[in-house]
Design a protein around this motif. Structure first.
Motif, PDB file in Angstrom:
ATOM      1  N   ASN A 242       0.848  -1.197   0.000  1.00  0.00           N
ATOM      2  CA  ASN A 242       0.000   0.000   0.000  1.00  0.00           C
ATOM      3  C   ASN A 242       0.874   1.234   0.000  1.00  0.00           C
ATOM      4  N   THR A 243       0.350   2.283  -0.606  1.00  0.00           N
ATOM      5  CA  THR A 243       1.002   3.578  -0.473  1.00  0.00           C
ATOM      6  C   THR A 243       0.615   4.151   0.887  1.00  0.00           C
ATOM      7  N   LEU A 244       1.242   5.272   1.229  1.00  0.00           N
ATOM      8  CA  LEU A 244       0.895   5.958   2.477  1.00  0.00           C
ATOM      9  C   LEU A 244      -0.602   6.274   2.509  1.00  0.00           C
ATOM     10  N   MET A 245      -1.135   6.721   1.374  1.00  0.00           N
ATOM     11  CA  MET A 245      -2.547   7.079   1.308  1.00  0.00           C
ATOM     12  C   MET A 245      -3.463   5.859   1.274  1.00  0.00           C
ATOM     13  N   GLY A 248      -4.745   0.543   4.879  1.00  0.00           N
ATOM     14  CA  GLY A 248      -6.070   0.151   5.335  1.00  0.00           C
ATOM     15  C   GLY A 248      -6.951  -0.383   4.211  1.00  0.00           C
ATOM     16  N   CYS A 249      -6.557  -0.147   2.962  1.00  0.00           N
ATOM     17  CA  CYS A 249      -7.410  -0.630   1.866  1.00  0.00           C
ATOM     18  C   CYS A 249      -7.192  -2.121   1.656  1.00  0.00           C
ATOM     19  N   TYR A 250      -6.083  -2.659   2.154  1.00  0.00           N
ATOM     20  CA  TYR A 250      -5.872  -4.096   2.202  1.00  0.00           C
ATOM     21  C   TYR A 250      -5.495  -4.405   3.646  1.00  0.00           C
ATOM     22  N   PRO A 414     -10.294   0.462   5.839  1.00  0.00           N
ATOM     23  CA  PRO A 414     -10.078   1.734   5.138  1.00  0.00           C
ATOM     24  C   PRO A 414     -10.630   2.910   5.933  1.00  0.00           C
ATOM     25  N   LYS A 415     -10.192   4.102   5.570  1.00  0.00           N
ATOM     26  CA  LYS A 415     -10.678   5.359   6.159  1.00  0.00           C
ATOM     27  C   LYS A 415     -10.350   5.518   7.638  1.00  0.00           C
ATOM     28  N   ARG A 416      -9.421   4.712   8.141  1.00  0.00           N
ATOM     29  CA  ARG A 416      -9.017   4.846   9.545  1.00  0.00           C
ATOM     30  C   ARG A 416      -7.748   5.684   9.663  1.00  0.00           C
TER      31      ARG A 416
END
Lengths: 588, 164
Positions: A242-245, A248-250, A414-416
């Motif tokens: 994952n990138t910094l942004m 949480g998406c995985y 995500p979104k955390r």
């Protein structure tokens, strides 16, 4: 019934189902505030009073990033508007859906260098997705409709709406209110569905790959595509970074997750990028903090690039297979296509690839030793993750603490993770955390910050008090502007120009002065308890001032111009590299 | 490489500065830029001449498309197209000899003298940017007082077109 411009403005917010708006009043927005006051009393929406316009916009960002809503902020003309610019630019870089309303001086005073007049439409033009100067009361509703539409669709971003004061004045003009239902803009129609042919050929590329890597970024979070991404990753047993942004998406507790990549990413993620033969980039943009020197970056890989923004594709790294579309829709079509075609990747090649990656993982590049004397910043984040079960919202400022938070807080949802990635705005953390708490009132929200960053928007402790936000401020206080100091240590022969934070305030007293609970922790044995006590208190803001190692560094690190296979893992690497370089100079 | 890009955009206040701003913000070159409303008064047509390699032109086109006010973008250099530029030249013409020499060049270049005073000729000439350069070059022994060029505008040949 005829309404004034200010009343129309409120009706537009209601039509867009806006329930929270962040802002700061002033002369040019007096009519708007007058109606906001009435709307609040009617229970239509609430206005949150920040202590600085930058704080208001960052709070709106935090609100938007941690929810599915558009963040809304309102500021006055002149300095109110210019103070908002940093927040607007931050939202632009990180694709945050935001509508910022600025008042302006009355129309006939525009261009006369009037009191608190500034051309904010001109100033923000390079850092907004779009902006409007409303020139008549009839335009307020259609412009607001467009603003929300543009901000929240396609690649999201901030939209500024500048409204001259006279348009909101009930004594000047009132008109019937009609909010446009449908909106078709001939000049703005984002592509959502991926091209079928491209998707088919992408799957063929995947089938042929021997060393693939799934590189996922913030676009996956924006598009709510984490489930599709996870399914896609697991289907083919891809290593996932994952990138910094994108954190949480995985899920980070998944076996296939090999950590964040880039300048302070893990060894395994960066080496996997370097040696991969296929990069599947999903909602990421090959940012320079990810790629380092593009000439050295991932020399042998082909690229499949999925992004809703065509301009992000082949900007930094050419893509052999560009797929423009909404990440969620494209991944869904890919999954459907994969199931139909029943393509099986090369199992033995994948096994060999994974055993290579597992060797790199054995280096355990994030390991550190916590003794019983000086607190390590890494340890504080580790403990924060432990006491919150990895389930808190974590907002961060910018610097070493941000990297520690990204590396050591394991995000599974995500979104955390709410941080300023693109612009790198010190001062983002505290107001963003407020916005997160407003959007998620029952959840634990932590703000990981440092002694430099926290002082850049410290005034928002006042706002946090006013609204009783039970934030957990984790101040990793090393007495330095740590990240800049780290660069000075490595690349400027330890000349620490202006990076020692002299005359720091007593943060405990400061927190108390604002009416919060403050605590200074300098013993490693007390870290976990202090965090637990703060997190368990759902009523009060706890300002935890952790006195951490003064000259600690963030590792691993790819120095500027280096390849992903040339990382510093520790201080020794940095020293040896410096010696090597000085010898090279001597030989010259 | 020189490229010529045509675009249609909403005829709204600020649209022009969004385009010109984009070029300066992202460090692209502008050689010339012309703009005016079309037969549809809600649309403006702009022609931008720029320089760059293929990758940077691809980025420019994408970034232009990304601007909310931009309706359509066409890279004219990709198509057979016609390109024209107009120029006014004010030139000292104070002797019979000089006047005759100028007149000769005006005829050769199919230009027109549109204003004549005792000492000055003002010439209008239309053509490709290269032709205009050549015309100025032909006049270089004369005293040129003032040059006004519109910058290039272009249109694709045949049935290809940039319309909505």
């Amino acid at each position: 019934m005829k309404l004034s411009g200010a009343e129309i403005f409120i009706e537009c917010l209601k039509a867009e189902k806006v329930d929270t708006i962040f802002g700061y009043p002033g002369g040019a927005v007096l009519f708007l505030y007058d109606e906001l006051y009435k709307a609040e009393n009617r229970g239509d929406l609430r206005h949150i009073l920040a202590r600085h316009e930058q704080g208001a916009v960052h709070a709106a960002e935090g609100y938007a990033k941690s929810s599915d809503k558009v963040g809304v902020a309102i500021v006055t003309s002149g300095p109110g508007a210019t103070n908002a610019v940093t927040g607007i630019a931050d939202a632009y870089m990180d694709s945050v859906p935001l509508v910022v309303i600025s008042g302006n001086v009355p129309k006939d005073l525009i261009g006369k260098d009037s009191f608190q007049e500034i051309d904010i439409v001109g100033i923000t033009r390079p850092c907004v997705k779009h902006n409007f100067l409303v020139t008549c009361i009839e335009d307020i509703a259609p412009v607001m409709k467009k603003a929300f539409h543009i901000a929240s669709t396609g690649r999201p971003g901030p939209v500024l709406v500048d409204i001259p004061k006279d348009l909101t004045n009930p004594a000047v003009k009132k008109i019937e209110f009609n909010y446009p239902k449908e909106l078709v803009m001939r000049s703005y129609q984002p592509t959502l569905k991926g091209n079928k042919k491209q998707i088919k050929s992408a799957i063929k590329m995947i089938a042929e790959a021997k060393k693939p890597i799934l590189y996922a970024g913030g676009g996956v979070i924006t598009s709510n595509a984490h489930n599709e991404l996870t399914e896609f990753g697991r289907l083919y047993n891809f290593p996932v970074t994952n990138t910094l942004m994108g954190l949480g998406c995985y899920p980070s507790n998944d076996q296939q997750f090999i950590g964040m990549l880039g300048m302070h990413g893990t060894v395994e993620a960066n080496r996997a990028m370097h040696y991969a033969d296929l990069i599947i980039c999903v909602g990421a943009r090959f940012d320079d903090r990810v790629t380092g020197d593009l000439k050295k970056f991932s020399p042998d890989a082909k690229v499949i690039h999925i992004d809703i923004d065509p301009a992000s594709i082949s900007k930094n790294r050419p893509a052999q297979n560009p797929i423009v579309g909404d990440v969620k829709e494209v991944l869904q079509s890919m999954l459907a296509e994969i199931k139909e075609q029943k393509i099986v990747p090369d199992k033995s090649a994948y096994d060999a690839w994974w055993s290579e990656i597992k060797e790199w993982q054995k280096l355990d590049c994030l390991a550190y030793e916590q003794d019983d004397k000086i607190i390590k910043a890494q340890y504080v984040v580790d403990m924060l993750c432990k006491v919150t079960n990895g389930d808190a919202f974590v907002a961060s400022d910018v610097g070493q603490h941000q990297m520690f938070a990204a590396q050591y807080y394991r995000f599974n949802h995500p979104k955390r993770w709410i941080n300023s990635g693109g612009l790198g705005t010190m001062g983002f953390g505290l107001p963003a955390a407020m916005g997160v708490q407003f959007a998620n009132p029952d959840d634990t929200v932590a703000c990981v910050t440092g002694d430099g960053s926290i002082q850049m928007c410290i005034q928002e402790l006042g706002c946090s008090k006013q609204y009783g936000l039970p934030l957990n401020i984790i101040n990793l206080n090393n007495g330095y502007l740590g990240m800049v100091r780290q660069w000075q240590e490595f690349f400027y022969e330890e000349r620490y120009a202006m990076t020692y934070n002299q005359s720091l305030p007593d943060f405990v007293k400061l927190a108390e002065a604002y009416g919060h609970i403050g605590k200074r922790i300098d013993n490693p044995a007390d870290v976990e308890d202090a965090l637990r006590e703060a997190v368990e208190d759902k009523k009060n803001l706890h300002f935890l001032d952790f006195v951490v190692e003064e000259q600690g560094n963030v590792y691993p690190m790819i120095p500027a111009g280096y390849g992903h296979n040339e990382m510093y893992l520790n201080k020794q690497d940095a020293i040896e590299d410096a010696i090597k370089k000085s010898k090279l100079l001597e030989n010259d | 490489m020189r490229h010529i890009i045509s675009l249609l955009m909403e005829n709204e206040a600020g649209a022009l500065s969004r385009v010109s701003g984009l070029f300066s913000q992202r460090g692209y070159n502008i050689e010339s830029l012309t703009v005016a409303a079309t037969d549809d008064p809600t649309l403006s047509r702009m022609t931008v001449v720029t320089k760059g390699n293929d990758a940077s032109i691809e980025q420019i086109v994408k970034q232009l498309n990304k601007l909310i006010d931009v309706v359509k973008v066409m890279e004219l250099s990709d198509y057979p197209h016609i390109e024209r530029e107009m120029m006014f030249v004010k030139i000292r013409a104070d002797s019979n000899e000089v006047c005759a020499a100028i007149k000769l060049n005006v005829d050769i270049f199919r230009a027109r003298i549109i204003d004549v005073t005792k000492k000055m000729y003002t010439i209008e000439v239309t053509g490709s940017p290269e032709k205009l350069d050549a015309f100025l070059n032909a006049l270089k022994d004369n005293t040129i007082i003032e040059v006004v060029r519109t910058g290039a505008m272009g249109i694709p040949r045949g049935s290809a077109s940039l319309t909505i």
